[in-house]
Design a protein around this motif. Structure first.
Motif, PDB file in Angstrom:
ATOM      1  N   VAL A 138       0.808  -1.109  -0.112  1.00 38.54           N
ATOM      2  CA  VAL A 138      -0.002   0.110  -0.014  1.00 38.54           C
ATOM      3  C   VAL A 138       0.983   1.068   0.087  1.00 38.54           C
ATOM      4  N   PRO A 139       0.587   2.191  -0.861  1.00 39.22           N
ATOM      5  CA  PRO A 139       1.624   3.438  -0.942  1.00 39.22           C
ATOM      6  C   PRO A 139       1.390   3.893   0.469  1.00 39.22           C
ATOM      7  N   ARG A 140       2.413   4.758   0.811  1.00 34.55           N
ATOM      8  CA  ARG A 140       2.673   5.318   2.322  1.00 34.55           C
ATOM      9  C   ARG A 140       1.443   6.470   2.421  1.00 34.55           C
ATOM     10  N   LYS A 141       1.076   6.745   3.601  1.00 32.88           N
ATOM     11  CA  LYS A 141       0.297   7.759   3.877  1.00 32.88           C
ATOM     12  C   LYS A 141       0.771   8.990   3.106  1.00 32.88           C
ATOM     13  N   SER A 142      -0.241  10.086   2.637  1.00 26.41           N
ATOM     14  CA  SER A 142       0.121  11.112   2.058  1.00 26.41           C
ATOM     15  C   SER A 142       0.886  12.181   3.079  1.00 26.41           C
ATOM     16  N   THR A 143       0.186  12.188   3.984  1.00 22.90           N
ATOM     17  CA  THR A 143       0.623  13.030   5.217  1.00 22.90           C
ATOM     18  C   THR A 143       1.092  12.059   6.297  1.00 22.90           C
ATOM     19  N   PRO A 144       2.232  12.276   6.617  1.00 20.42           N
ATOM     20  CA  PRO A 144       2.589  11.343   7.780  1.00 20.42           C
ATOM     21  C   PRO A 144       1.986  11.783   9.133  1.00 20.42           C
ATOM     22  N   ARG A 145       1.810  10.819  10.025  1.00 20.48           N
ATOM     23  CA  ARG A 145       1.377  11.175  11.478  1.00 20.48           C
ATOM     24  C   ARG A 145       2.553  11.669  12.215  1.00 20.48           C
ATOM     25  N   LEU A 146       2.238  12.885  13.106  1.00 20.30           N
ATOM     26  CA  LEU A 146       3.049  13.401  13.686  1.00 20.30           C
ATOM     27  C   LEU A 146       3.635  12.595  15.183  1.00 20.30           C
ATOM     28  N   ASN A 147       2.599  11.674  15.544  1.00 21.26           N
ATOM     29  CA  ASN A 147       2.852  10.987  16.507  1.00 21.26           C
ATOM     30  C   ASN A 147       2.543   9.339  16.327  1.00 21.26           C
ATOM     31  N   VAL A 148       3.459   8.493  16.139  1.00 20.94           N
ATOM     32  CA  VAL A 148       3.004   7.171  16.170  1.00 20.94           C
ATOM     33  C   VAL A 148       3.271   6.557  17.553  1.00 20.94           C
ATOM     34  N   ALA A 178       7.840  -3.426   5.792  1.00 18.86           N
ATOM     35  CA  ALA A 178       7.142  -3.630   6.893  1.00 18.86           C
ATOM     36  C   ALA A 178       8.230  -3.339   8.076  1.00 18.86           C
ATOM     37  N   GLY A 179       7.546  -2.739   9.141  1.00 12.43           N
ATOM     38  CA  GLY A 179       8.443  -2.405  10.206  1.00 12.43           C
ATOM     39  C   GLY A 179       7.595  -2.244  11.805  1.00 12.43           C
ATOM     40  N   ILE A 180       8.354  -2.025  12.611  1.00 10.29           N
ATOM     41  CA  ILE A 180       7.974  -1.845  14.016  1.00 10.29           C
ATOM     42  C   ILE A 180       8.284  -0.442  14.326  1.00 10.29           C
ATOM     43  N   TYR A 181       7.792   0.643  14.842  1.00  7.07           N
ATOM     44  CA  TYR A 181       8.264   1.659  15.573  1.00  7.07           C
ATOM     45  C   TYR A 181       8.890   1.485  16.874  1.00  7.07           C
ATOM     46  N   PRO A 182       9.999   1.401  17.042  1.00  6.39           N
ATOM     47  CA  PRO A 182      10.599   1.226  18.510  1.00  6.39           C
ATOM     48  C   PRO A 182      10.363   2.086  19.404  1.00  6.39           C
ATOM     49  N   ASN A 183      10.023   3.303  19.102  1.00 10.57           N
ATOM     50  CA  ASN A 183       9.698   4.405  20.001  1.00 10.57           C
ATOM     51  C   ASN A 183       8.692   5.491  19.392  1.00 10.57           C
ATOM     52  N   GLU A 184       8.041   6.133  20.270  1.00  9.53           N
ATOM     53  CA  GLU A 184       7.005   6.938  19.727  1.00  9.53           C
ATOM     54  C   GLU A 184       7.700   8.059  18.712  1.00  9.53           C
ATOM     55  N   SER A 185       7.355   8.151  17.592  1.00  6.73           N
ATOM     56  CA  SER A 185       8.146   9.172  16.593  1.00  6.73           C
ATOM     57  C   SER A 185       6.891   9.588  15.506  1.00  6.73           C
ATOM     58  N   PRO A 186       7.192  10.452  14.538  1.00 10.48           N
ATOM     59  CA  PRO A 186       6.542  10.889  13.290  1.00 10.48           C
ATOM     60  C   PRO A 186       6.685   9.522  12.387  1.00 10.48           C
ATOM     61  N   GLY A 187       5.570   9.303  11.539  1.00  6.69           N
ATOM     62  CA  GLY A 187       5.743   8.329  10.629  1.00  6.69           C
ATOM     63  C   GLY A 187       4.630   8.087   9.741  1.00  6.69           C
TER      64      GLY A 187
END
Lengths: 243, 283
Positions: A152-162, A174-183
């Motif tokens: 799936v194409p990435r989101k056009s606007t990244p989230r500020l807080n994942v 595929a991945g896992i966000y190891p800490n809170e971050s934009p994404g």
């Protein structure tokens, strides 16, 4: 080891070695073997060896006065190393809760690719993923092996807080966000495991070349595992793999 | 002990960086201007790798709770001890209760406060450099108490000054090596890079400096590869991004230049609107 490599100076204290510009497990294995062969030589002036999909960066503690000499040495290491079938890779079983409270983009993806939520979860958790390298954020694993039907194409606007532990897909990755971050990837679940732990001597449990599988767990199990992780008593299930 | 009575715009404790952990995605970090930081440490008789306070643009207000010596180098932010102006680049003696504050921003952007023996903050992976997610504190806040060593030794003020070249604070010249993708640039792009001046956009921090003027660009992103502090990236829409000490370890934009170490110090002292010009590193 038989790839046609290019060697480039990168600044005046690093050398970048590049493989053909494609993402492949054969190249990954070659990079890992070359990296290990260089490490085994214990060259004192080398500070760190870093890898990505098709490159190996060697950083020295001083300015490289003679680039050609360093490259000749590296080439001789590459050409004299043999592929040993003794890779030390590990298969890690990562618990993931795909509950709607975590998988906040499951519904949107389901609409855009025309698969049900349970199909998406099944396809994601049936895959075996390869750890290519760690980058972007401390402990962020670049994983290959996503099935094509989940591209799936990435989101056009990244989230500020994942949220920390978010399990995500974006493009063919595929991945896992190891800490809170934009994404900018789509979040389909959450893992209670720590992918980066500053209290450990080596902060990441996974290494380039390791495999990852995602094991679906319930919301309750997720919470229990999280408690054990925070108490420092959780052991990630793993298996040693033959080379 | 140093007590933070008032926090500045952005202050942190930094040493020369955290090496050996980039393979786990950990940024190098460390002082942005190594010249200023190592100068201040050397003047105090510290090892150059001791941790200093990096002070950006508007300084904090600090109270010393012991007898010691300190030295400030880098940008001149009009430092005052007990409201009396003090000189940059010289050893200053303080006693318990003395107050260090900063005033008008005169030149540069980042000032370095070195204290005798260095700041004794937490060490993570052999470095005191603060970075979010690695150290417990990633910047200095009001009411923080920072541990330092006492220094009551006699010192001779006559010996405590040294000539210093501050011309790097005003130069526009940024010296560069070829980056891994430099050879993919067109002749026109190369000409533009070396003939134009570029100004610092408002997007600049410890991670990266973005330049204002875009470069006409046709280069596609690359497969995610390795980057370092000092790497100049070119985005698909022609933005030039110079990676700084807190940069990510990997990136997917073509890497067209690599800054010479001393030019990292020059750029670290630039702020929004100031201009730079690229030049090849002299062999």
């Amino acid at each position: 080891m038989s790839f046609q490599l290019t060697f480039k100076p990168y600044g005046n204290r690093s050398i970048l070695i590049e493989w053909p510009s494609i993402i492949s497990e054969t190249i990954l294995e070659d990079i890992i073997h070359f990296k290990r062969a260089i490490s085994e030589k214990k060259i004192k002036s080398i500070v760190e060896l870093k890898t990505a999909y098709n490159s190996l960066l060697i950083s020295y503690n001083t300015v490289c006065r003679n680039f050609e000499n360093e490259v000749d040495l590296l080439k001789s290491i590459y050409n004299s190393s043999r592929f040993h079938n003794d890779s030390l890779s590990v298969l890690w079983k990562i618990p993931v809760c795909y509950d709607d409270s975590f998988g906040i983009d499951l519904k949107d993806i389901s609409n855009s690719i025309g698969l049900s939520k349970s199909d998406i979860i099944k396809l994601h958790s049936n895959g075996i993923y390869t750890v290519y390298f760690i980058g972007f954020l401390p402990g962020f694993l670049y994983l290959g092996g996503l099935v094509q039907s989940l591209y799936v194409p990435r989101k056009s606007t990244p989230r500020l807080n994942v949220e920390k532990g978010s399990v995500a897909i974006g493009g063919n990755q595929a991945g896992i966000y190891p800490n809170e971050s934009p994404g900018g990837w789509h979040i389909i679940g959450n893992s209670p495991i720590s992918f980066f732990d500053v209290t450990k001597k080596i902060p990441c449990f996974a290494n380039s070349g390791d495999k990852i599988v995602f094991v679906p767990v319930s919301f309750k199990e997720h919470q229990n595992i999280k408690i054990s992780v925070e108490a420092g008593v959780y052991n990630i299930e793993s298996e040693a793999m033959d080379g | 002990m140093v007590e933070v009575l008032k926090e500045g715009f952005y202050d942190s404790i930094q040493d020369l960086g955290r090496f050996g952990y980039q393979q786990y995605g950990v940024p190098v970090s460390g002082v942005m201007d190594t010249y200023a930081a190592t100068f201040a440490n050397s003047l105090l008789g510290n090892e150059v790798k001791e941790a200093v306070m990096e002070i950006t643009m508007t300084g904090p207000k600090l109270k010393f709770h012991c007898h010691t010596t300190f030295c400030i180098s880098g940008a001149n932010l009009s430092p005052c001890l007990n409201n009396m102006p003090i000189k940059m680049n010289q050893i200053v003696r303080v006693t318990d209760g003395d107050m260090l504050s900063f005033g008008k921003h005169m030149d540069g952007l980042r000032s370095y406060l070195a204290v005798f023996g260095g700041f004794q903050t937490e060490i993570i992976y052999q470095s005191k450099s603060m970075y979010q997610g690695i150290t417990n504190h990633f910047k200095i806040n009001k009411n923080d108490l920072l541990s330092i060593s006492e220094n009551t030794a006699f010192f001779n003020k006559k010996h405590a000054s040294i000539k210093r070249n501050d011309s790097y604070l005003n130069t526009k010249v940024i010296s560069v090596f070829k980056g891994p993708e430099f050879d993919q640039l067109s002749e026109n792009q190369i000409k533009a890079l070396f003939s134009k001046e570029f100004s610092i956009s408002k997007h600049h921090n410890r991670m990266a400096y973005q330049l204002e003027q875009p470069l006409e660009n046709h280069l596609e992103p690359i497969i995610t590869s390795l980057v370092m502090p000092g790497t100049v990236q070119l985005t698909p829409d022609g933005k030039l991004i110079v990676l700084m000490r807190d940069c990510q370890t990997t990136g997917g934009y073509p890497r067209i230049f690599q800054l010479e170490e001393s030019s990292m110090n020059v750029l670290s002292q630039k702020f929004t609107g100031q201009t730079i010009r690229f030049k090849w590193v002299q062999p």
